[in-house]
Design a protein around this motif. Structure first.
Motif, PDB file in Angstrom:
ATOM      1  N   ARG A  65     -35.682  -0.234 -31.652  1.00  0.00           N
ATOM      2  CA  ARG A  65     -35.166  -0.086 -30.672  1.00  0.00           C
ATOM      3  C   ARG A  65     -35.868  -0.769 -29.541  1.00  0.00           C
ATOM      4  NH1 ARG A  65     -38.540   5.920 -30.292  1.00  0.00           N
ATOM      5  NH2 ARG A  65     -37.417   5.994 -27.597  1.00  0.00           N
ATOM      6  N   THR A  66     -36.299  -2.011 -30.241  1.00  0.00           N
ATOM      7  CA  THR A  66     -36.406  -2.745 -29.399  1.00  0.00           C
ATOM      8  C   THR A  66     -36.206  -3.910 -29.394  1.00  0.00           C
ATOM      9  OG1 THR A  66     -39.051  -2.348 -29.173  1.00  0.00           O
ATOM     10  CG2 THR A  66     -39.019  -3.929 -28.810  1.00  0.00           C
ATOM     11  N   THR A  67     -35.546  -4.973 -28.708  1.00  0.00           N
ATOM     12  CA  THR A  67     -35.021  -6.595 -28.258  1.00  0.00           C
ATOM     13  C   THR A  67     -35.665  -6.955 -27.954  1.00  0.00           C
ATOM     14  OG1 THR A  67     -33.634  -5.577 -26.934  1.00  0.00           O
ATOM     15  CG2 THR A  67     -33.107  -5.031 -28.884  1.00  0.00           C
ATOM     16  N   LEU A  68     -35.478  -8.437 -27.983  1.00  0.00           N
ATOM     17  CA  LEU A  68     -36.184  -9.856 -27.176  1.00  0.00           C
ATOM     18  C   LEU A  68     -34.651  -9.965 -26.162  1.00  0.00           C
ATOM     19  CD1 LEU A  68     -38.730  -9.100 -28.884  1.00  0.00           C
ATOM     20  CD2 LEU A  68     -39.467 -11.372 -27.826  1.00  0.00           C
ATOM     21  N   SER A  69     -34.200  -9.948 -25.286  1.00  0.00           N
ATOM     22  CA  SER A  69     -33.600 -10.682 -24.365  1.00  0.00           C
ATOM     23  C   SER A  69     -32.182 -10.908 -24.118  1.00  0.00           C
ATOM     24  CB  SER A  69     -33.582 -11.827 -24.710  1.00  0.00           C
ATOM     25  OG  SER A  69     -35.067 -12.769 -23.930  1.00  0.00           O
ATOM     26  N   THR A  70     -32.134  -9.096 -24.564  1.00  0.00           N
ATOM     27  CA  THR A  70     -31.207  -8.375 -24.717  1.00  0.00           C
ATOM     28  C   THR A  70     -30.880  -7.706 -23.325  1.00  0.00           C
ATOM     29  OG1 THR A  70     -31.739  -6.880 -26.674  1.00  0.00           O
ATOM     30  CG2 THR A  70     -29.939  -5.772 -25.264  1.00  0.00           C
ATOM     31  N   GLY A  71     -28.735  -8.093 -22.752  1.00  0.00           N
ATOM     32  CA  GLY A  71     -29.089  -7.720 -21.661  1.00  0.00           C
ATOM     33  C   GLY A  71     -28.569  -6.318 -21.188  1.00  0.00           C
ATOM     34  N   PRO A  95     -27.021  -4.265 -34.493  1.00  0.00           N
ATOM     35  CA  PRO A  95     -27.625  -5.904 -34.225  1.00  0.00           C
ATOM     36  C   PRO A  95     -26.449  -6.507 -33.103  1.00  0.00           C
ATOM     37  CG  PRO A  95     -27.301  -4.915 -36.455  1.00  0.00           C
ATOM     38  CD  PRO A  95     -26.999  -3.636 -35.757  1.00  0.00           C
ATOM     39  N   GLU A  96     -25.250  -6.417 -33.141  1.00  0.00           N
ATOM     40  CA  GLU A  96     -24.332  -6.546 -32.824  1.00  0.00           C
ATOM     41  C   GLU A  96     -24.339  -6.712 -30.938  1.00  0.00           C
ATOM     42  OE1 GLU A  96     -22.581  -2.994 -33.935  1.00  0.00           O
ATOM     43  OE2 GLU A  96     -23.407  -4.666 -34.815  1.00  0.00           O
ATOM     44  N   THR A  97     -25.032  -6.324 -30.330  1.00  0.00           N
ATOM     45  CA  THR A  97     -25.451  -5.682 -29.252  1.00  0.00           C
ATOM     46  C   THR A  97     -25.696  -7.258 -28.407  1.00  0.00           C
ATOM     47  OG1 THR A  97     -25.729  -2.962 -29.793  1.00  0.00           O
ATOM     48  CG2 THR A  97     -26.876  -3.898 -27.620  1.00  0.00           C
ATOM     49  N   VAL A  98     -24.635  -7.147 -27.163  1.00  0.00           N
ATOM     50  CA  VAL A  98     -25.590  -7.998 -26.263  1.00  0.00           C
ATOM     51  C   VAL A  98     -25.715  -7.125 -24.995  1.00  0.00           C
ATOM     52  CG1 VAL A  98     -24.490  -9.599 -25.324  1.00  0.00           C
ATOM     53  CG2 VAL A  98     -23.326  -9.456 -27.188  1.00  0.00           C
ATOM     54  N   TRP A  99     -25.002  -6.501 -24.796  1.00  0.00           N
ATOM     55  CA  TRP A  99     -25.573  -5.433 -23.359  1.00  0.00           C
ATOM     56  C   TRP A  99     -25.297  -4.059 -23.448  1.00  0.00           C
ATOM     57  CZ3 TRP A  99     -26.082  -8.413 -19.333  1.00  0.00           C
ATOM     58  CH2 TRP A  99     -25.541  -9.812 -19.253  1.00  0.00           C
TER      59      TRP A  99
END
Length: 175
Positions: A65-71, A95-99
């Motif tokens: 659930r944690t990402t660095l710099s996801t929009g 993994p393909e999430t951008v926003w």
């Protein structure tokens, strides 16, 4: 030499920003009302803090659930998006999430650095609150982590810790 891409003669969309980011790895991009915000790479200190907090969250119950710099989409349109330094989603992030939609975000974290002080302290918290993000943390230049919870549409401070003390323990309640 930096090449400036040809931009469309209209307000930009998050898809436009995604394409720009894929073509330009030297900058970071956000979108406000269709207007492009271009930022340089983070300084090393900023990267170290975001990495330390991110690893701590990843290893303390927020692995997928944690990402660095996801929009994060900060409005219900395609013309507003910010890129917090750390995002903790309410569920697993593919993994393909951008926003991510703001409704999917549990926590947004911003690390204050030279050149982003006003935006990180005033503008982004207001946008995140307006978007309904339940928790916001801000890391000050001295390493203090201020933790806020959304109450009646505004953030209320619920904690203030030196980063070393914070990551020495368990993750505070994010429910």
């Amino acid at each position: 030499m930096t090449v400036v891409p040809e931009l469309p003669p209209r307000p930009l969309t998050l898809q436009d920003v995604t394409a720009l980011a894929e073509a330009d790895e030297l900058h970071r991009f956000e979108l406000t009302e269709g207007n492009l915000v271009v930022m340089p790479p983070h300084p090393r200190r900023h990267q170290i803090i975001a990495t330390r907090l991110g690893v701590w969250l990843l290893t303390h119950g927020f692995l997928d659930r944690t990402t660095l710099s996801t929009g994060v989409r900060t409005a219900d349109d395609d013309r507003n998006g910010r890129t917090p330094d750390i995002v903790v989603a309410k569920g697993d992030v593919p993994p393909e999430t951008v926003w991510l939609a703001a409704a999917e975000v549990l926590l947004a974290v911003e690390v204050v650095s030279p050149g982003s002080e006003r935006t990180d302290r005033w503008v982004k918290p207001r946008e995140y609150a307006d978007a309904g993000i339940a928790h916001f943390w801000r890391v000050e230049p001295d390493g203090t982590v201020l933790r806020f919870r959304l109450t009646d549409g505004v953030y209320t401070e619920v904690g203030k810790d030196p980063i070393d003390a914070l990551i020495a323990g368990e993750v505070p309640d994010l429910s």
